[in-house]
Design an enzyme around this catalytic site. Structure first.
Site, PDB file in Angstrom:
ATOM      1  N   ASP A 247       0.796  -1.249   0.000  1.00 29.02           N
ATOM      2  CA  ASP A 247       0.000   0.000   0.000  1.00 29.02           C
ATOM      3  C   ASP A 247       0.822   1.290   0.000  1.00 29.02           C
ATOM      4  OD1 ASP A 247      -1.886  -1.966   0.223  1.00 29.02           O
ATOM      5  OD2 ASP A 247      -2.803  -1.228   2.066  1.00 29.02           O
TER       6      ASP A 247
ATOM      7  N   LYS B 127      -6.581  -4.880  -3.187  1.00 30.04           N
ATOM      8  CA  LYS B 127      -7.243  -5.514  -2.030  1.00 30.04           C
ATOM      9  C   LYS B 127      -8.311  -4.586  -1.456  1.00 30.04           C
ATOM     10  CE  LYS B 127      -3.533  -4.216   1.265  1.00 30.04           C
ATOM     11  NZ  LYS B 127      -4.300  -3.491   2.257  1.00 30.04           N
TER      12      LYS B 127
ATOM     13  N   CYS C 111      -2.332  -2.321   7.869  1.00 29.82           N
ATOM     14  CA  CYS C 111      -2.259  -3.265   6.744  1.00 29.82           C
ATOM     15  C   CYS C 111      -1.042  -4.180   6.793  1.00 29.82           C
ATOM     16  CB  CYS C 111      -2.328  -2.503   5.427  1.00 29.82           C
ATOM     17  SG  CYS C 111      -3.963  -1.766   5.196  1.00 29.82           S
TER      18      CYS C 111
HETATM   19  N1  TIU Z   1      -2.834   0.391   4.264  1.00 38.62           N
HETATM   20  C1  TIU Z   1      -3.318   0.667   5.471  1.00 38.62           C
HETATM   21  O1  TIU Z   1      -2.659   0.508   6.479  1.00 38.62           O
HETATM   22  N2  TIU Z   1      -4.606   1.189   5.519  1.00 38.62           N
HETATM   23  C2  TIU Z   1      -5.047   2.045   6.511  1.00 38.62           C
HETATM   24  O2  TIU Z   1      -6.199   2.461   6.490  1.00 38.62           O
HETATM   25  N3  TIU Z   1      -4.146   2.381   7.457  1.00 38.62           N
HETATM   26  C3  TIU Z   1      -4.315   3.305   8.465  1.00 38.62           C
HETATM   27  O3  TIU Z   1      -3.436   3.374   9.330  1.00 38.62           O
HETATM   28  N4  TIU Z   1      -5.351   4.114   8.451  1.00 38.62           N
END
Ligand code: TIU
Length: 239
Positions: free
Chosen positions: A26, A131, A164
């Site tokens: 991500d 995802k 994530c």
């Molecule tokens: N990729 C991921 O960690 N998504 C989130 O929403 N993370 C947050 O810390 N908000």
């Protein structure tokens, strides 16, 4: 299969290059640039940006070593059909998932903010897994891709550490993969969560993974020769 060891906690991490993948989680504008989902949740995105340079070094080294490299992106179909209503509602945000923000519709596939930052952009042939959830295995084909390549160990980078990255490493662990998380290549909006999240992974004898600094991984990756190079050196890869 010859194995190598990377210095790590709670004990050295063993890997065979041909069964190891680098997983970049991500590294999207929506999380690491102003104007995206991370900022809409009230976070200071500058805290995540320190991961970009070490991630670039690891990505380059993994590519040179011929490792499988896989990228993930959190986000949803433009019709939001894959977004659970509970997720859409969460936080009561004025501008939330699916709404128009400064970088396009927030966390929507195909939008500018949803894509991976240029510094870490996927190379041709590197799988990108879209995802809908926090975990990279949930409702994706990641497990199938890894099994098809006989991957058993994962070197993990990306954001955010306690969301994530943690969810994905826990999912991977339950599916039998061994995960090494690079402490300077994963980032959190909360310094305290960063520290504790890394502690949790390696506690209890490595309850769901290993943790190390990228320097230790880079040292080992630099000693791996990509399959093409190795074949050339032995004369086995001739035209
Ligand atoms: N990729 C991921 O960690 N998504 C989130 O929403 N993370 C947050 O810390 N908000």
């Amino acid at each position: 299969m010859a194995t190598m060891q990377i210095q790590a906690e709670p004990y050295p991490f063993e890997l065979a290059p041909e069964s190891t993948a680098l997983l970049m989680i991500d590294m999207q504008r929506d999380f690491v640039e102003p104007g995206g989902f991370g900022e809409m949740l009230g976070n200071d995105v500058s805290l995540l940006r320190s991961t970009i340079e070490p991630c670039q070094r690891v990505l380059e080294a993994a590519r040179r070593a011929g490792l499988t490299v896989i990228h993930t992106r959190e986000g949803h179909r433009p019709d939001l059909a894959c977004a659970p209503p509970a997720k859409l509602k969460r936080g009561g945000l004025e501008v939330g998932i699916g709404d128009k923000g400064p970088m396009g519709r927030v966390l929507v596939r195909g939008e500018y903010g949803h894509d991976i930052i240029p510094e870490l952009y996927p190379a041709a042939g590197e799988p990108v897994v879209d995802k809908p959830g926090k975990g990279a295995f949930h409702e994706t084909d990641l497990h199938l891709i890894l099994r098809n390549r006989d991957i058993r160990t994962l070197i993990v980078c990306g954001v955010t550490t306690e969301v994530c990255v943690h969810t994905t490493v826990r999912e991977a662990n339950d599916r039998g993969y061994e995960c090494l998380v690079l402490s300077d290549c994963v980032g959190s909006y909360f310094p305290e969560f960063q520290r504790v999240a890394l502690e949790m992974i390696k506690a209890q004898g490595g309850i769901f993974g290993w943790v190390t600094h990228s320097d230790h991984a880079l040292e080992v990756l630099s000693r791996i020769r990509a399959p093409d190079e190795a074949a050339l050196a032995t004369g086995a890869g001739g035209a």
